[in-house]
Scaffold this active site. Sequence first.
Site, mmCIF file in Angstrom:
data_model
loop_
_atom_site.group_PDB
_atom_site.id
_atom_site.type_symbol
_atom_site.label_atom_id
_atom_site.label_comp_id
_atom_site.label_asym_id
_atom_site.label_seq_id
_atom_site.Cartn_x
_atom_site.Cartn_y
_atom_site.Cartn_z
ATOM 1 N N ASP A 10 0.850 -1.191 0.000
ATOM 2 C CA ASP A 10 0.000 0.000 0.000
ATOM 3 C C ASP A 10 0.888 1.243 0.000
ATOM 4 O O ASP A 10 1.795 1.368 0.829
ATOM 5 C CB ASP A 10 -0.892 -0.011 1.247
ATOM 6 N N ASP A 104 -3.915 2.652 -5.241
ATOM 7 C CA ASP A 104 -2.685 2.713 -4.449
ATOM 8 C C ASP A 104 -2.382 1.444 -3.653
ATOM 9 O O ASP A 104 -1.562 1.468 -2.740
ATOM 10 C CB ASP A 104 -2.731 3.916 -3.497
ATOM 11 N N GLU A 105 -3.043 0.329 -3.972
ATOM 12 C CA GLU A 105 -2.731 -0.896 -3.241
ATOM 13 C C GLU A 105 -2.745 -2.116 -4.154
ATOM 14 O O GLU A 105 -3.484 -2.166 -5.138
ATOM 15 C CB GLU A 105 -3.670 -1.090 -2.051
#
Length: 411
Positions: A10, A104-105
């Site tokens: 993340d 974003d992960e």
Amino acid sequence: MQERAIVHMDLDSFFVSVERLRDTRLVGQPVIVGGGSDRGVVAACSYETRAFGVRSAMPMKMALKLCPDAIVLRGDYEAYVQHSEMVTSLIMERAPLVEKASIDEFYLDMTGMERFFGSYAFAQDLRDRIKKQIGLQMSFGLSVNKTVSKVATNHVKPAGEYQVLAGQEKAFLAPMTVNKIPMIGAVTAQTLRNMGIVNVGTLSQMPQRVLERTFGKSGTMLWERANGIDLRPVVPYSEQKSLSKEITFEQDSTDVILLRRILGSLTEQLSYDLRKLGQCTSCITVKVRYSNFDTHTRQISIPASASDHRLIPAVYELFEKLYDRRLLIRLIGVRFSKLLQGQEQLNLFDDGAKLVPLYQAMDSLKNRYGEFSILRASGLMGSAERRNRLPAAGAPLATLPPGASHAKNDE
């Protein structure tokens, strides 16, 4: 059977980190990204602001009361997408199996890598490469499944790393509050608190039938997650190109009120589908087929969204521009394309602070009781008639062909 090795990675405070790459003067400063008006919502915030109690999804007015010196930025989603794609490319070059869960992960399936390099060492090396080549910091967790790895990542952010050894999943989760489980939102957490369940350990000891009685099918999943059980595979990353729904009339129609209601209903269903997938659309297309089989489409690009209150007006606007011939209509449809991951964060840019929890509550009801359990008033006629196969006054609907009222995943 070989134990799985699942890594969750993340990007730390992603939006803020991208803004700091673009303007180094922001480094070390309290920064908030989100809606600039009093009714705006915090989309992302730096760790400096979190020390004052600022959190994502918080109304901007409250955030500025807690941290009056914060620097507020409206945000540049195109820049965030660009940096996300850079990170995605680097991860996919190195890892054997990658799932992009949001902007974003990422989940990486490293099963079998121990004999070559070591999953933990591999994740460390990959994180260092991303920091060196792109300038963005990541945290990661490693365990035998997605849920535990994600909780581990959140447990050590920012710039952290954590491994939960096989067999230790339940012990790791037990002392945490129930809202640490990814699938448990504010509504579910409050329901659990009302039942006297505060931490994951207590939840893990609840009889499954009690949870099923309260939460429906989700009850079994809650019990499994609380006990560290998650058999979901890492799904190879690929961008879905579009979602669409359309309907063909049994009798051709010029009833504009009915047509708008049906378009609104189709859009509402597609928006729900997007949110289930964790995606947003940045391109809307409306399709009209006339009684003579002439087919016309019109599309518009929009800021990425999965929110009914943004998408439905855009669909109405396209329809008004498209339907200028006043001929009988045989078919209407809506298509969402240019789909992007990251629905939850995108929604936080909305200036309507109350709408994010509203959508979460509506989706929770739909997940439990079915897609048509709660509907917008403007779409009731279209959805109810198509569900019950009843004709509309003045413009009967067709008995739908198989799949006509379901989303189509275009290749």
